[in-house]
Design an enzyme around this catalytic site. Structure first.
Site, PDB file in Angstrom:
ATOM      1  N   ARG A   1      -7.903  -0.587  -6.597  1.00 51.74           N
ATOM      2  CA  ARG A   1      -8.180   0.465  -5.615  1.00 51.74           C
ATOM      3  C   ARG A   1      -8.393   1.781  -6.366  1.00 51.74           C
ATOM      4  O   ARG A   1      -7.675   2.063  -7.327  1.00 51.74           O
ATOM      5  CB  ARG A   1      -7.033   0.594  -4.583  1.00 51.74           C
TER       6      ARG A   1
ATOM      7  N   ASP B   1      -2.219  10.535  -1.767  1.00 46.28           N
ATOM      8  CA  ASP B   1      -2.620   9.487  -2.703  1.00 46.28           C
ATOM      9  C   ASP B   1      -3.028  10.041  -4.054  1.00 46.28           C
ATOM     10  O   ASP B   1      -2.891   9.376  -5.076  1.00 46.28           O
ATOM     11  CB  ASP B   1      -3.733   8.631  -2.105  1.00 46.28           C
TER      12      ASP B   1
ATOM     13  N   ASN C   1      -5.584  11.880   1.055  1.00 49.19           N
ATOM     14  CA  ASN C   1      -4.594  11.083   1.773  1.00 49.19           C
ATOM     15  C   ASN C   1      -5.369  10.303   2.834  1.00 49.19           C
ATOM     16  O   ASN C   1      -6.590  10.435   2.973  1.00 49.19           O
ATOM     17  CB  ASN C   1      -3.518  11.991   2.392  1.00 49.19           C
ATOM     18  N   LYS C   2      -4.678   9.491   3.569  1.00 50.16           N
ATOM     19  CA  LYS C   2      -5.277   8.630   4.594  1.00 50.16           C
ATOM     20  C   LYS C   2      -6.295   9.387   5.437  1.00 50.16           C
ATOM     21  O   LYS C   2      -6.056  10.527   5.835  1.00 50.16           O
ATOM     22  CB  LYS C   2      -4.140   8.100   5.478  1.00 50.16           C
TER      23      LYS C   2
ATOM     24  N   ARG D   1       0.869  -1.174   0.000  1.00 53.99           N
ATOM     25  CA  ARG D   1       0.000   0.000   0.000  1.00 53.99           C
ATOM     26  C   ARG D   1       0.905   1.221   0.000  1.00 53.99           C
ATOM     27  O   ARG D   1       2.125   1.111   0.108  1.00 53.99           O
ATOM     28  CB  ARG D   1      -1.023   0.021   1.145  1.00 53.99           C
ATOM     29  N   GLY D   2       0.274   2.381  -0.152  1.00 53.96           N
ATOM     30  CA  GLY D   2       1.068   3.596  -0.333  1.00 53.96           C
ATOM     31  C   GLY D   2       1.127   3.899  -1.816  1.00 53.96           C
ATOM     32  O   GLY D   2       1.515   3.037  -2.608  1.00 53.96           O
ATOM     33  N   ALA D   3       0.733   5.111  -2.199  1.00 56.22           N
ATOM     34  CA  ALA D   3       0.529   5.409  -3.623  1.00 56.22           C
ATOM     35  C   ALA D   3       1.749   5.091  -4.489  1.00 56.22           C
ATOM     36  O   ALA D   3       1.616   4.372  -5.492  1.00 56.22           O
ATOM     37  CB  ALA D   3       0.083   6.870  -3.777  1.00 56.22           C
TER      38      ALA D   3
ATOM     39  N   GLN E   1      -1.359   1.826  10.126  1.00 55.99           N
ATOM     40  CA  GLN E   1      -0.122   1.992   9.340  1.00 55.99           C
ATOM     41  C   GLN E   1       0.948   2.735  10.144  1.00 55.99           C
ATOM     42  O   GLN E   1       2.142   2.550   9.913  1.00 55.99           O
ATOM     43  CB  GLN E   1      -0.404   2.795   8.059  1.00 55.99           C
TER      44      GLN E   1
END
Lengths: 333, 333
Positions: free
Chosen positions: B89, B226, B236-237, B55-57, B186
């Protein structure tokens, strides 16, 4: 409060006394199990407060009143009992208020009767908070609440949840976002449980999602308080400050529901409120399971202070007041 | 990134290719176990992205590039592979950027070489982000970060963590507050693990405590992104928006670190960003353990949108830009 057990609703209090014993719904065990904790002396009461068998400022106050009554009737050293009970947790003002109230009132009314009056007064005050705050909620409103300021936190009705209960009972169609409230999950474990028992529509959200929903569709935020300074700055569960800042940025009304016992007129501002920091394990573990790497350090302040400028109104048993109006509550019981 | 195993440091990437296999540090298992996930075809890659093995763009982008290379070398239907990978996603722009980049570059460079270049470019860009952002950090600074925008999210260095790594390597004494980042943790699971491996002083905090510390002693907030719209609004998150609002309310600089691959110049504002909502179980359970009552409902948006007005600067591989300056990045690779 309504409690659903084995498919049947019954009425229960968060704390009550029968004979020489004080009973608590054990809030550490909910919602997985509805267990009753029995306190037979003031030391049991102090344990229950320190270890969060009971939490929430008004309920802690009530527990403290019962603890003082136990010490008095069991001929313990009352000074020592008073010190032990006050030493359990530093932030909730009701704890100190209740011990002092008992010291003053028990000689007049008798210890058992004084504690019973303290408990029934809290219930009455919370019902009034519900009636006063219920007027702020319109049919169709979406409300966000943080932590648990429900019946579990106040013996019955709740503070923040009292207006929600009253609005629902009046037939208003409302929906509640319940912040899960890390680290102790008072929202997902306790508030959601109360709302389910009352059949009030709601959804649990990660605390991180509160801002997203406040920006999107929340009509008002209602929270409780653990200590309110003379200027209206107040301490409440960690995270409250963030929700207040985000509510203001989105012009969403932000209400604080609390009885007068939570107001501490001896301190001028929030700078004087002592913030409890609890164990790192509340952050690094969950239900005994490790959720961070070995040796990881954490910081765990469990309250924060919200400046009075961010409060749209204080919902009390005497009505709803802006930060400038709370002076009039000074000296009222 | 440095990884500490059995008392010894070694160097690892979050994603790499050897022979016909793509390897991932399995981010579902950290920090309890360092396990390697093997992807042998594009379907394995799509699984890894959808199920958050990776995960993570930027790391998702890199995985997508490797996935396209696998599909091309294994003579799969490339259109179908492209659709399957893009369907994993919805929010991270790098995913779509990488698939399109591969479609354009693979015919020129060869699929394996193109994917290898995509991965090594990301590493170079993150190092530059670190150098550009490192200048914003002073000796003694206390930095708050949200989620994991570290090497795990970007193959190496990280985006938000790159300036922190560089500042630390230059001998600046810094301290990092790590938001635990519910629901997927995370922060406590991944960011804390990375910082421990690099010996960078830090403490995990509940997301709720970010506001308290921003008000008290945080010097700057650095997060990843993201997807960033043309006007600088960014996804973002979940929780990022709250931290940005609170940072602004306290005049604390708020930086967004991201490579150009995260900028989506085809959308004018954050209103056009699709926000992924994941399963309720991420909120109502933890590690398989139920943390809310039976039947409780939850809402789980996993990103939020922060308006560009709240951003002090975008830290990119080309330098640091205010929201007004990002136009100049349009068309750069």
């Amino acid at each position: 409060m309504k409690v659903l057990r084995n498919g049947r609703h019954s009425d229960m209090l968060a704390v009550w006394r029968e004979g020489g014993t004080v009973y608590f719904i054990d809030q550490r065990k909910l919602p997985g199990a509805l267990e009753i904790f029995e306190a037979r002396n003031y030391r049991d009461i102090a344990f229950a407060i320190a270890h969060m068998v009971v939490r929430g400022a008004p309920a802690i106050g009530c527990a403290a009143a019962y603890g003082m009554a136990l010490a008095m009737t069991q001929h313990d050293n009352v000074e020592e009992a008073s010190r032990a009970i006050k030493a359990t947790r530093p932030t909730a003002h009701d704890l100190f208020y209740a011990v002092n109230w008992m010291t003053e009132m028990a000689p007049r009314l008798g210890p058992v009767e004084a504690a019973a009056k303290y408990a029934s007064d809290i219930i009455d005050k919370c019902r009034l908070i519900g009636q006063n705050g219920g007027k702020l909620i319109s049919d169709g409103d979406i409300i966000l609440t943080h932590c648990n300021a429900g019946a579990l936190a106040t013996v019955d009705y709740g503070t923040a949840l009292a207006p929600i209960r009253i609005a629902h009972s009046e037939g208003k169609k409302i929906f509640v976002y319940v912040d899960e409230t890390r680290p102790w999950l008072q929202g997902s474990r306790l508030t959601a449980w109360e709302l389910t028992n009352e059949s009030i529509p709601h959804a649990i959200i990660a605390d991180n999602a509160a801002g997203h929903f406040i920006r999107k569709d929340v009509d008002c935020v209602i929270v409780g308080a653990d200590r309110i300074a003379a200027n209206g700055d107040f301490a409440n569960k960690i995270g409250t400050y963030e929700k207040a800042v985000v509510a203001r940025a989105n012009d969403v009304p932000f209400y604080v529901a609390a009885p007068v016992s939570t107001f501490d007129f001896t301190i001028t501002s929030g700078d004087d409120i002592r913030i409890e920091e609890r164990s790192e394990e509340e952050i690094t573990t969950m239900g005994g399971m490790r959720i961070a790497g070995p040796g990881e350090q954490a910081r765990n302040p469990v309250f924060d202070v919200t400046p009075h400028e961010l409060v749209s109104g204080f919902i009390t048993e005497y009505g709803v007041f802006g930060p400038d109006g709370i002076k009039s509550l000074h000296g009222r019981l």
